[in-house]
Design a protein around this motif. Structure first.
Motif, PDB file in Angstrom:
ATOM      1  N   ALA A  46       0.729  -1.170  -0.185  1.00  0.00           N
ATOM      2  CA  ALA A  46      -0.104   0.095  -0.098  1.00  0.00           C
ATOM      3  C   ALA A  46       1.015   1.343   0.049  1.00  0.00           C
ATOM      4  O   ALA A  46       0.218   2.421   0.125  1.00  0.00           O
ATOM      5  N   LEU A 227      -0.500  -7.879  -3.361  1.00  0.00           N
ATOM      6  CA  LEU A 227      -1.393  -7.505  -4.459  1.00  0.00           C
ATOM      7  C   LEU A 227      -2.839  -7.139  -3.774  1.00  0.00           C
ATOM      8  O   LEU A 227      -3.259  -5.965  -3.930  1.00  0.00           O
ATOM      9  N   ILE A 228      -3.165  -7.464  -2.694  1.00  0.00           N
ATOM     10  CA  ILE A 228      -4.166  -6.909  -1.973  1.00  0.00           C
ATOM     11  C   ILE A 228      -4.065  -5.504  -1.694  1.00  0.00           C
ATOM     12  O   ILE A 228      -5.016  -4.410  -1.974  1.00  0.00           O
ATOM     13  N   MET A 230      -1.707  -3.374  -2.714  1.00  0.00           N
ATOM     14  CA  MET A 230      -1.728  -2.449  -3.815  1.00  0.00           C
ATOM     15  C   MET A 230      -3.259  -2.121  -4.363  1.00  0.00           C
ATOM     16  O   MET A 230      -3.549  -0.864  -4.730  1.00  0.00           O
ATOM     17  N   TRP A 231      -4.015  -2.946  -4.282  1.00  0.00           N
ATOM     18  CA  TRP A 231      -5.468  -2.938  -4.932  1.00  0.00           C
ATOM     19  C   TRP A 231      -6.192  -2.054  -3.908  1.00  0.00           C
ATOM     20  O   TRP A 231      -6.836  -1.159  -4.533  1.00  0.00           O
ATOM     21  N   ILE A 232      -6.213  -2.202  -2.570  1.00  0.00           N
ATOM     22  CA  ILE A 232      -6.862  -1.221  -1.807  1.00  0.00           C
ATOM     23  C   ILE A 232      -6.111   0.224  -1.880  1.00  0.00           C
ATOM     24  O   ILE A 232      -6.994   1.163  -1.662  1.00  0.00           O
ATOM     25  N   SER A 233      -5.030   0.283  -2.018  1.00  0.00           N
ATOM     26  CA  SER A 233      -4.376   1.596  -2.019  1.00  0.00           C
ATOM     27  C   SER A 233      -4.749   2.237  -3.377  1.00  0.00           C
ATOM     28  O   SER A 233      -4.680   3.700  -3.235  1.00  0.00           O
TER      29      SER A 233
END
Length: 233
Positions: A46, A227-228, A230-233
């Protein structure tokens, strides 16, 4: 000339598999490594400040180590109490129905190939020593040795220490001044491989295979949380 004792006559030729510490230690170290590597990877993915990563890693270490210790203590304590209850039940049966219990034990040995007459004779002879009879009946009928149950305190302590050590590994690069994620992942990967290789010493499996297995599993968890993040950020 030095005389060697045959392995079968040496009481220490087998490793201690009933002490309760090895499973808790291995589980604690692996869980500490994997959970904190994944936690740091998720937060690092993130793109947060290094201070936040350190705080997250330390919080994960403390919370996880306490949780692991409490879980191991409760699990082993509950298992021991269940064993004690079953052994007490077996003790009452031996006191009330010694002949029936001897016949039951003889039937077990007959099923393993012992002649019926010999099996019954040995079972009846064993009944003359109540303590030994209880131990053998518990082993044969329950699959446990009432004199060798694991210690919940040992399990909790080894789990706490090993989880804390494992969880500390990926945090160390940040504590020594790292400001990016990759040194923590490298340290965590090295820790996973090393822990797997050390475990192979107790299992007799190839050290490199055991180390590689842990590295692959831990890397998969870190990749997923990264990956989670990165996706949430």
């Amino acid at each position: 000339m030095v005389e060697t004792v045959p392995a079968a006559l040496d009481p220490d030729h087998h490793a201690d598999v009933a002490g309760g510490w090895l499973r808790a230690a291995v589980f604690g170290a692996m869980d500490g490594l994997v959970s904190n590597i994944a936690l740091i990877a998720g937060v690092g993915g993130a793109a947060v400040a290094p201070r936040t990563v350190v705080l997250t890693g330390v919080a994960g270490l403390v919370a996880g180590a306490i949780s692991m210790a409490l879980g191991e203590y409760t699990s082993v304590r509950t298992s021991n109490e269940q064993i004690q209850a079953e052994v007490a039940k077996e003790r009452r049966e031996l006191e009330k129905h010694p002949d029936a219990e001897a016949a039951e034990l003889a039937a077990i040995w007959e099923g393993r190939g012992l002649p019926p007459e010999l099996a019954l004779e040995v079972a009846r002879s064993l009944a003359r020593d109540p303590r030994e009879a209880l131990r053998v009946h518990a082993q044969e009928e329950l699959g446990v040795d009432p004199d060798e149950v694991p210690s919940p305190w040992v399990a909790a302590g080894s789990s706490f220490v090993c989880f804390a050590v494992g969880a500390l590994v990926p945090v160390l690069p940040y504590l020594f001044g790292a400001t990016v994620l990759w040194p923590a992942l490298v340290a965590g990967g090295f820790g996973l491989f090393t822990a797997g290789a050390v475990v192979a010493r107790f299992t007799g499996r190839p050290w490199w295979r055991s180390g590689l297995r842990q590295l692959v599993l831990g890397s998969g968890a870190a990749a997923a949380t990264y990956l989670i993040g990165m996706w949430i950020s």
